[in-house]
Design an enzyme around this catalytic site. Sequence first.
Site, PDB file in Angstrom:
ATOM      1  N   GLU A  24       0.886  -1.182   0.000  1.00 14.01           N
ATOM      2  CA  GLU A  24       0.000   0.000   0.000  1.00 14.01           C
ATOM      3  C   GLU A  24       0.919   1.225   0.000  1.00 14.01           C
ATOM      4  O   GLU A  24       0.995   1.971   0.971  1.00 14.01           O
ATOM      5  CB  GLU A  24      -0.898  -0.022   1.255  1.00 14.01           C
ATOM      6  CG  GLU A  24      -1.975   1.048   1.258  1.00 14.01           C
ATOM      7  CD  GLU A  24      -2.782   1.060   2.567  1.00 14.01           C
ATOM      8  OE1 GLU A  24      -2.451   0.278   3.490  1.00 14.01           O
ATOM      9  OE2 GLU A  24      -3.737   1.857   2.657  1.00 14.01           O
ATOM     10  N   HIS A  71      -4.669  -4.456  -0.396  1.00 14.57           N
ATOM     11  CA  HIS A  71      -4.282  -3.349  -1.274  1.00 14.57           C
ATOM     12  C   HIS A  71      -3.399  -3.801  -2.443  1.00 14.57           C
ATOM     13  O   HIS A  71      -3.829  -3.780  -3.576  1.00 14.57           O
ATOM     14  CB  HIS A  71      -3.618  -2.193  -0.509  1.00 14.57           C
ATOM     15  CG  HIS A  71      -4.563  -1.518   0.419  1.00 14.57           C
ATOM     16  ND1 HIS A  71      -5.609  -0.760  -0.028  1.00 14.57           N
ATOM     17  CD2 HIS A  71      -4.658  -1.523   1.777  1.00 14.57           C
ATOM     18  CE1 HIS A  71      -6.295  -0.306   1.007  1.00 14.57           C
ATOM     19  NE2 HIS A  71      -5.749  -0.762   2.110  1.00 14.57           N
TER      20      HIS A  71
END
Lengths: 525, 525
Positions: free
Chosen positions: A365, A390
Amino acid sequence: MESAGTRASPRARMPRIVGLAWMAITLVAGAWGYAIGGSSDGYWERRASILLEEESAMIGGDLVFEEKERLVNQMLMKAKHKEIDDAFIHKATFLPSQSFLLVSDKIRESPVFKIIEQMPKGAVLHTHDTAIGSSDYLFSNVTFRPNLYMCDLNGQLWFQFFDKPDRKDCNWQLLSELRKKDTNNLIDQRISRQLTMVTEQPEKTYPDSTIAWTKFIDIFRLITPMLTYRPVYEDYFYHGLLDLYNDNVFYIELRSTLPTLYELDGTKYGPIEVALIYKKVTERFMQDYPHFLGMKLIYAPIRSMETAQFNESLKVALELKRTMPNFFAGFDLVGFEEQGPPLINFADQIRTLDDGIFRFFHAGETDWYGTNTDENLVDALMLNTKRIGHGYAILKHPELLKYARNKKVAIEISPISNQVLVLVKDLRNHPASVLFAENYPVIISNDDPGLWGSRGLSYDFYEAFVGMMSRNADLRALKQLAMNSILYSAMSDKEKNRAMEIWKNRWDEFIEKMNDDVLCKYSRL
Amino acid sequence: MESAGTRASPRARMPRIVGLAWMAITLVAGAWGYAIGGSSDGYWERRASILLEEESAMIGGDLVFEEKERLVNQMLMKAKHKEIDDAFIHKATFLPSQSFLLVSDKIRESPVFKIIEQMPKGAVLHTHDTAIGSSDYLFSNVTFRPNLYMCDLNGQLWFQFFDKPDRKDCNWQLLSELRKKDTNNLIDQRISRQLTMVTEQPEKTYPDSTIAWTKFIDIFRLITPMLTYRPVYEDYFYHGLLDLYNDNVFYIELRSTLPTLYELDGTKYGPIEVALIYKKVTERFMQDYPHFLGMKLIYAPIRSMETAQFNESLKVALELKRTMPNFFAGFDLVGFEEQGPPLINFADQIRTLDDGIFRFFHAGETDWYGTNTDENLVDALMLNTKRIGHGYAILKHPELLKYARNKKVAIEISPISNQVLVLVKDLRNHPASVLFAENYPVIISNDDPGLWGSRGLSYDFYEAFVGMMSRNADLRALKQLAMNSILYSAMSDKEKNRAMEIWKNRWDEFIEKMNDDVLCKYSRL
């Protein structure tokens, strides 16, 4: 000047078999009327075949339209094309390239969004418990409950429920009393502002990820002592489930740090007890809403831990697995990845963990390519993560991407989260565009909807469908996303089969209803 | 809190053979000291091997360090790591995530930039003739020349050189006379502002690509009548070559619309004559600077043409090929791609064109995935383009990307251009990151440096190296970029061999000089 965005898709998103038939037709008809009489060098045929190949490779591209889906798709695509083609001319109207903090109201008015809302979207697999509910609920419900005390410590607000304040660390006062004296509602304005990341000037307020995360973490600091009052915790969670249920989501996997809960009498609940509370509330919710399929819990303590603490958390995971093997989905770590520590620091310990404890690691992320944070992707995959939280950076790691596909490790995409937390401004630049283009295993999730004025899953679906996928990606892409949310869940095969069956029934109902709506509309003409 | 960006690369960018030796060592030493005594499951060895694999796959990853390159690389990487790791902590200092319009001065101060400046970067293959020189030169040189007239038509400035104004369309006045009366320099301020896209508020001034392009095109409208005065045209081009030469670029392929040039006596020059003027000036430049290798011309008329006009331009291309086969590189179309017309409109005509006329099409300079503009990529490749101008959208077309690699069609990346023209805000989200990660055929170019306060090629190299490549990408990546600019040029094999040889000599000189600098520095200690 010619508009370059308004030509309808030449293939109108046909399934492969129809596509082949269509290609045969173009050989005779001379592809789209451009090359009347056919092209001797086969240019138009090859061109069509390349585009067809691309569309087949996309997410949903190998699904075949079922009966009655076509009409719904036509409606959907008419709305989508209009929205994109209008914005292609009037750029300022394109919503996915603007901050969600500014355009959520406008998204709500989009006809595409309205169709997505009604659609059974399956499951939410990446969402955090203390951000699942709206800030409106926190403000208008929770902060008006009795026994809520507030204090202001060096300009920072703190909340806590007390029978009577037993801490001298701060000048605790009953919020209800404070409100009585506050004729100008200054306190309420201050509280409202502090509960949300919503702002009128997102780029000025959050110029970079660290500043955005500072605010983000500060909201959790503010709300956690208020939320962890056991009755509030139960209600907030129940309300959060209801938001999802109302948005046609029927199953969730919830990440929780399993924070200590408290009662007014001083009773405290540890992680296992908190997990049991979740189980109980879920069961109650399922009794109230029998169409809801339930939830599983991902225990996700905050990553900034020392070795000893980390070992403790692994013990909690084992205990959760032992005591509620079906309810407990697995383990993760949460927190601002860029501030570490990176996964590598825990790799040795995680490798000692029982393989039966599934991992659902946040990783990648970040925009910081080649840093330790970025390399979390390597460790997450090597540590046998079931999904990647993510995975924003994974496109920069082709080998890992291949591995994820081969091992069916789904990437949990949360478009709005990535935008609000300043990974990307214009969602058309979100790397998941490429994941959609190649039909990688992905699911769409909402991460922390309550913190940025989102609710349910539809907003994130909208951003993905309108902003990140091709203009040509159609109903089948959304259908595939819904199916992926079941396929890549932590459910057992048996549970998955049942979930898929139930979801399919609801999907058929949705298609049926949309067809009825269209027919109804036309019958009125 | 732990910084996650500051650990040095474990492999210190070793060539493959050294890498293998190093891996063998880690088997004994227990990879990076994390797993003292080795890991029984081979975790650390596998992890290192994955990262090594990734680094080998990157641009430059298969180059082997030559003698003396290592020391230069150490200096370069020390500077790069410091810059990135500092910014990882203090995000606001990271330059590639900010608009170039705001940070060009700061880039100039970067030690990484200073090394890149000195590096022989090979060729610029994507640059437009009337934006090759700086706006400073335009202002301080061209606008102070005699016979330059200005007029203000409904608030819009126009320039033209005249013996005596022979057009009654506007109130033409000698700029030198206007200046005499303008004691507050208001006219000069106004002119300066209109010559550049530089602004203190890029996001407010250019909220979307259409608005940015409107200003961009308006600058060309403003400067073209001033530049196309033949003596100015020659000087401006000569000066542009000098900027590149001073930035250690030694060959260019110039895109030109071949606009009509004029003399004060009314003489006009058509496209073939303009091409000859380019040839002559280039030859003069090469006499003055014998190390400069020369240029080739890409004839690139503006895309907004009707069929008849387009056929005319193809005739010009054929004539250029016939009259100056070695100087003329090929054909392209320029202009705001999103405003079309798309390439598909000209595909039939282009297919009739002699295969000997190479194509260098702009394509995919857009964020609008799935539109006609986006599909220009399909036509560009099918029409046998030798390189792709920008190709910003190509990552969303995996089949096309494969094709580009197989056919060695290089993608011409212009990072600053893409940012200024609002395709992407933070260059870390530029899709070329992935192209670098997988060593696709790419070259870095500068597009229209004069319009946004850039100069030469070093700024774009800097953005690519610091902002778009991995933190671990090193000297070899830059070296590969330089070599790519020769490999993917329109030069003949013979010319390429000579260019490569000359470039290599200059590279070795650069390495030598940098080593001397280091030694000198240490000898002073």
